[in-house]
Design a protein around this motif. Structure first.
Motif, short mmCIF file in Angstrom:
data_model
loop_
_atom_site.label_atom_id
_atom_site.label_comp_id
_atom_site.label_asym_id
_atom_site.label_seq_id
_atom_site.Cartn_x
_atom_site.Cartn_y
_atom_site.Cartn_z
N SER A 20 9.33 -0.21 -22.78
CA SER A 20 8.45 0.95 -22.75
C SER A 20 7.35 0.82 -21.71
O SER A 20 6.85 1.82 -21.20
CB SER A 20 7.81 1.16 -24.13
N LEU A 21 6.95 -0.40 -21.38
CA LEU A 21 5.88 -0.61 -20.41
C LEU A 21 6.34 -0.29 -19.00
O LEU A 21 7.46 -0.63 -18.61
CB LEU A 21 5.38 -2.05 -20.48
N PRO A 22 5.49 0.36 -18.20
CA PRO A 22 5.85 0.60 -16.80
C PRO A 22 5.85 -0.71 -16.02
O PRO A 22 5.14 -1.65 -16.38
CB PRO A 22 4.75 1.54 -16.31
N PRO A 23 6.62 -0.82 -14.93
CA PRO A 23 6.67 -2.07 -14.17
C PRO A 23 5.32 -2.39 -13.53
O PRO A 23 4.65 -1.51 -13.00
CB PRO A 23 7.75 -1.78 -13.11
N ALA A 24 4.94 -3.66 -13.61
CA ALA A 24 3.65 -4.09 -13.05
C ALA A 24 3.63 -4.03 -11.54
O ALA A 24 2.55 -4.02 -10.94
CB ALA A 24 3.33 -5.52 -13.53
N ARG A 25 4.80 -3.98 -10.91
CA ARG A 25 4.83 -3.95 -9.44
C ARG A 25 4.19 -2.67 -8.89
O ARG A 25 3.87 -2.59 -7.69
CB ARG A 25 6.25 -4.09 -8.93
N GLY A 26 3.98 -1.67 -9.75
CA GLY A 26 3.32 -0.46 -9.29
C GLY A 26 1.87 -0.69 -8.90
O GLY A 26 1.28 0.12 -8.16
N LEU A 27 1.28 -1.81 -9.35
CA LEU A 27 -0.10 -2.13 -8.99
C LEU A 27 -0.19 -2.86 -7.65
O LEU A 27 -1.30 -3.03 -7.13
CB LEU A 27 -0.73 -3.01 -10.08
N LEU A 28 0.93 -3.31 -7.11
CA LEU A 28 0.88 -4.09 -5.86
C LEU A 28 0.25 -3.32 -4.70
O LEU A 28 -0.56 -3.90 -3.95
CB LEU A 28 2.29 -4.56 -5.50
N PRO A 29 0.58 -2.03 -4.47
CA PRO A 29 -0.09 -1.32 -3.37
C PRO A 29 -1.61 -1.26 -3.54
O PRO A 29 -2.35 -1.40 -2.56
CB PRO A 29 0.54 0.09 -3.42
N LEU A 30 -2.08 -1.07 -4.76
CA LEU A 30 -3.52 -1.04 -5.00
C LEU A 30 -4.16 -2.39 -4.71
O LEU A 30 -5.22 -2.48 -4.08
CB LEU A 30 -3.80 -0.61 -6.44
N ILE A 31 -3.51 -3.48 -5.16
CA ILE A 31 -4.04 -4.81 -4.91
C ILE A 31 -4.07 -5.11 -3.42
O ILE A 31 -5.04 -5.68 -2.88
CB ILE A 31 -3.20 -5.86 -5.67
N LEU A 32 -3.01 -4.72 -2.72
CA LEU A 32 -2.96 -4.92 -1.27
C LEU A 32 -4.07 -4.14 -0.56
O LEU A 32 -4.73 -4.66 0.35
CB LEU A 32 -1.59 -4.49 -0.75
N LEU A 33 -4.30 -2.89 -1.00
CA LEU A 33 -5.36 -2.08 -0.40
C LEU A 33 -6.73 -2.70 -0.61
O LEU A 33 -7.55 -2.75 0.32
CB LEU A 33 -5.31 -0.67 -0.99
#
Length: 266
Positions: A20-33
């Motif tokens: 049910s949890l969304p993939p954590a890799r979706g935060l990678l662009p924000l962390i990179l920014l």
């Protein structure tokens, strides 16, 4: 037999939660920014402070503005408003979907109210109710009500009329009809409506706090903006974003568990 069975059930529930949890890799662009921002912004800036300064600003807010209490007030108001919107939206949706008379009576008023932007209702609510928690709850409920109400109404109207005729033939009570026929049809659409209403309720909660300066994170954010404390504004934006992220993830888990246990429509 009890041990392995219990272990199997726990493992199954954990798989449901992970699915049910969304993939954590979706935060990678924000962390990179944020990493690029930190490298590019080497010195102090009145408009675009480096992310490292946000952490210092968070500590200042904790000491000066009672940030934990403000988040508690915002969270409690958000949860109350969302709960009331779910109750009223579900009840009105079922009533309008089942009764043509209620639909003809309520549709014009509801369509008029739905077209009013939520920020516009703040001055009217403050005039009629005053600057207090009830006014804030009223505006939040009016904003979060519509996706739940519309989804519930649509789900009820899509129920096969043959099922209603069968219920009447078996002389089921109103409670039995709701439990056996209407609820299984409404719950999936209701969950979608709640998912849409959650970010709306968060945004309107913060907006009302900004406009009225009632206790909460929004009031602190607008106060920091007026004092030109840009690092504090960015820090609060990050905290609010994390709050929304956690709330959406928690609801995704709840939704996944409910949808796996809910009986399919027939």
């Amino acid at each position: 037999m009890t041990g392995p069975t219990l272990t199997t059930r726990v493992a199954k529930q954990l798989r449901v939660v992970r699915a049910s949890l969304p993939p954590a890799r979706g935060l990678l662009p924000l962390i990179l920014l944020l990493g690029i921002w930190q490298l590019v912004q080497s010195g102090p800036s009145p408009y675009f402070p480096a992310p490292s300064q946000w952490w210092t600003a968070t500590g200042n807010l904790l000491n000066r503005e009672h940030l934990v209490a403000a988040f508690g007030a915002t969270t409690l108001t958000f949860l109350k408003g969302l709960a009331l919107a779910i109750v009223f939206g579900t009840l009105l949706g079922v009533l309008i979907g089942v009764s043509k008379l209620a639909a003809r009576a309520l549709d014009p008023v509801l369509e008029f109210m739905r077209a009013i932007p939520p920020p516009v209702t703040v001055p009217v609510a403050a005039l009629l109710i005053g600057y207090n928690g009830i006014m804030k709850l009223t505006v939040i409920v009016l904003a979060a009500l519509w996706p739940i109400l519309l989804n519930t109404t649509s789900a009820v109207r899509q129920i096969d009329p043959l099922l209603i005729d069968v219920a009447r033939s078996f002389r089921l009570s109103t409670t039995e009809r709701i439990r056996r026929i209407i609820l299984p049809a409404v719950v999936p659409a209701l969950l979608i409506g709640i998912r849409i209403a959650i970010p709306l309720a968060i945004v309107i909660t913060l907006l009302v706090e900004m406009l009225t300066s009632l206790p909460g994170v929004g009031a602190i954010m607008i106060r920091s903006q007026r004092n030109f404390q840009s690092s504090e504004v960015y820090a609060l934006l990050v905290l609010v974003g994390l709050f929304g992220f956690v709330v959406n993830d928690l609801f995704a888990v709840i939704e996944g568990v409910i949808m796996r246990r809910w009986p399919p429509r027939r």
